[in-house]
Scaffold this motif. Structure first.
Motif, PDB file in Angstrom:
ATOM      1  N   PHE A   1      21.496 -31.090  -8.398  1.00  0.00           N
ATOM      2  CA  PHE A   1      20.621 -32.147  -9.101  1.00  0.00           C
ATOM      3  C   PHE A   1      20.099 -32.971  -8.297  1.00  0.00           C
ATOM      4  O   PHE A   1      19.143 -33.896  -8.610  1.00  0.00           O
ATOM      5  N   ALA A   2      20.655 -33.498  -7.416  1.00  0.00           N
ATOM      6  CA  ALA A   2      20.742 -34.557  -6.573  1.00  0.00           C
ATOM      7  C   ALA A   2      19.525 -34.416  -5.345  1.00  0.00           C
ATOM      8  O   ALA A   2      18.749 -35.432  -5.259  1.00  0.00           O
ATOM      9  N   LYS A   3      19.600 -33.381  -4.697  1.00  0.00           N
ATOM     10  CA  LYS A   3      18.651 -33.001  -3.606  1.00  0.00           C
ATOM     11  C   LYS A   3      17.336 -32.018  -4.033  1.00  0.00           C
ATOM     12  O   LYS A   3      16.309 -32.249  -3.617  1.00  0.00           O
ATOM     13  N   SER A   4      17.702 -31.274  -4.832  1.00  0.00           N
ATOM     14  CA  SER A   4      16.603 -30.228  -4.803  1.00  0.00           C
ATOM     15  C   SER A   4      15.493 -30.547  -5.702  1.00  0.00           C
ATOM     16  O   SER A   4      14.348 -29.558  -5.738  1.00  0.00           O
ATOM     17  N   PHE A   5      15.285 -31.545  -6.337  1.00  0.00           N
ATOM     18  CA  PHE A   5      14.271 -32.021  -7.340  1.00  0.00           C
ATOM     19  C   PHE A   5      13.488 -32.937  -6.548  1.00  0.00           C
ATOM     20  O   PHE A   5      12.281 -33.475  -7.161  1.00  0.00           O
ATOM     21  N   ARG A   6      13.738 -33.343  -5.639  1.00  0.00           N
ATOM     22  CA  ARG A   6      13.230 -34.612  -4.811  1.00  0.00           C
ATOM     23  C   ARG A   6      11.765 -34.420  -4.042  1.00  0.00           C
ATOM     24  O   ARG A   6      11.112 -35.327  -4.148  1.00  0.00           O
ATOM     25  N   ASP A   7      11.406 -33.287  -4.037  1.00  0.00           N
ATOM     26  CA  ASP A   7      10.020 -32.992  -3.553  1.00  0.00           C
ATOM     27  C   ASP A   7       9.053 -32.625  -4.770  1.00  0.00           C
ATOM     28  O   ASP A   7       7.747 -32.717  -4.156  1.00  0.00           O
ATOM     29  N   GLY A   8       9.461 -32.446  -5.641  1.00  0.00           N
ATOM     30  CA  GLY A   8       8.844 -32.315  -6.963  1.00  0.00           C
ATOM     31  C   GLY A   8       8.301 -30.625  -7.110  1.00  0.00           C
ATOM     32  O   GLY A   8       7.811 -30.444  -8.137  1.00  0.00           O
ATOM     33  N   PHE A   9       8.481 -29.877  -6.144  1.00  0.00           N
ATOM     34  CA  PHE A   9       8.063 -28.493  -6.135  1.00  0.00           C
ATOM     35  C   PHE A   9       8.878 -28.037  -7.411  1.00  0.00           C
ATOM     36  O   PHE A   9       8.424 -27.324  -8.154  1.00  0.00           O
TER      37      PHE A   9
ATOM     38  N   ALA B   1       4.004 -33.236   2.047  1.00  0.00           N
ATOM     39  CA  ALA B   1       4.497 -34.418   2.532  1.00  0.00           C
ATOM     40  C   ALA B   1       4.335 -35.586   1.487  1.00  0.00           C
ATOM     41  O   ALA B   1       4.919 -36.667   1.641  1.00  0.00           O
ATOM     42  N   ASN B   2       3.764 -35.079   0.342  1.00  0.00           N
ATOM     43  CA  ASN B   2       3.678 -36.466  -0.754  1.00  0.00           C
ATOM     44  C   ASN B   2       4.572 -36.046  -1.895  1.00  0.00           C
ATOM     45  O   ASN B   2       4.080 -35.872  -3.042  1.00  0.00           O
ATOM     46  N   HIS B   3       5.880 -36.376  -1.790  1.00  0.00           N
ATOM     47  CA  HIS B   3       6.867 -35.916  -2.709  1.00  0.00           C
ATOM     48  C   HIS B   3       6.600 -36.752  -4.106  1.00  0.00           C
ATOM     49  O   HIS B   3       6.603 -36.207  -5.101  1.00  0.00           O
TER      50      HIS B   3
ATOM     51  N   SER C   1      15.114 -40.858  -6.076  1.00  0.00           N
ATOM     52  CA  SER C   1      16.592 -41.629  -5.613  1.00  0.00           C
ATOM     53  C   SER C   1      17.617 -40.700  -5.682  1.00  0.00           C
ATOM     54  O   SER C   1      18.746 -40.660  -5.102  1.00  0.00           O
ATOM     55  N   GLY C   2      17.562 -39.533  -6.175  1.00  0.00           N
ATOM     56  CA  GLY C   2      18.405 -38.399  -6.442  1.00  0.00           C
ATOM     57  C   GLY C   2      19.620 -38.750  -7.689  1.00  0.00           C
ATOM     58  O   GLY C   2      20.883 -38.202  -7.553  1.00  0.00           O
ATOM     59  N   ASP C   3      18.970 -39.537  -8.598  1.00  0.00           N
ATOM     60  CA  ASP C   3      20.081 -40.002  -9.601  1.00  0.00           C
ATOM     61  C   ASP C   3      20.237 -38.760 -10.579  1.00  0.00           C
ATOM     62  O   ASP C   3      19.587 -38.323 -11.317  1.00  0.00           O
TER      63      ASP C   3
END
Length: 156
Positions: free
Chosen positions: A29-37, A60-62, A91-93
């Motif tokens: 949950f911390a990193k996998s959603f940061r790019d919005g894909f 390039a535009n998360h 932020s990876g919250d």
């Protein structure tokens, strides 16, 4: 169901929803959603995004990708109990990402009477519990300029 069990079930649900989508490798949950894909893929798979292709997202535009997912989710009524911003996701919250995804799970489960996922009642109860705002969300929502909202009546 324990919190850890509910977290695992929600992560597995997200992985099932995005299976087959390029650029969606959900491992946490911390990193996998940061790019919005992955956020967009979950809504796209459910048919909630309208006419667009994941290929149209800007790698390039998360911030824009996350904002698209949050805007589209809001437009169809998949709104969490408190304001979630693209900055929260970037932020990876973990608690906020889980809360957002659990809200979407409940929304999708409620709208689609017969999901392919056929979750057990125990799984649903654990994941539904994640829709409650994390304890620190009120302070965080206020400090980032977002208005913190109380959970709907009967959900606390």
């Amino acid at each position: 169901m324990s919190q850890v069990g509910a977290d695992s079930k929600l992560l597995a649900w997200c992985q099932r929803r995005t299976r087959g989508y390029d650029d969606c490798n959900i491992v946490d949950f911390a990193k996998s959603f940061r790019d919005g894909f992955a956020l967009c893929a979950i809504l796209h798979e459910q048919g909630e995004m309208g006419v667009w292709e994941l290929a149209d997202l800007n790698k390039a535009n998360h911030m824009a990708n996350i904002s698209l997912a949050l805007t589209r989710a809001k437009a169809v009524g998949a709104v969490p109990a408190f304001s979630v911003s693209a900055e929260h996701i970037l932020s990876g919250d973990v608690a906020i990402v889980q809360h957002l995804l659990a809200t979407w799970y409940v929304f999708i489960k409620t709208r689609a009477q017969d999901l392919r996922d056929s979750a057990t009642e125990e799984e649903e109860t654990g994941i539904f519990a994640l829709t409650k705002p994390p304890p620190s969300s009120v302070q965080r929502g206020t400090s980032t300029g977002g208005a913190a909202r109380a959970p709907p009546a009967g959900t606390a």
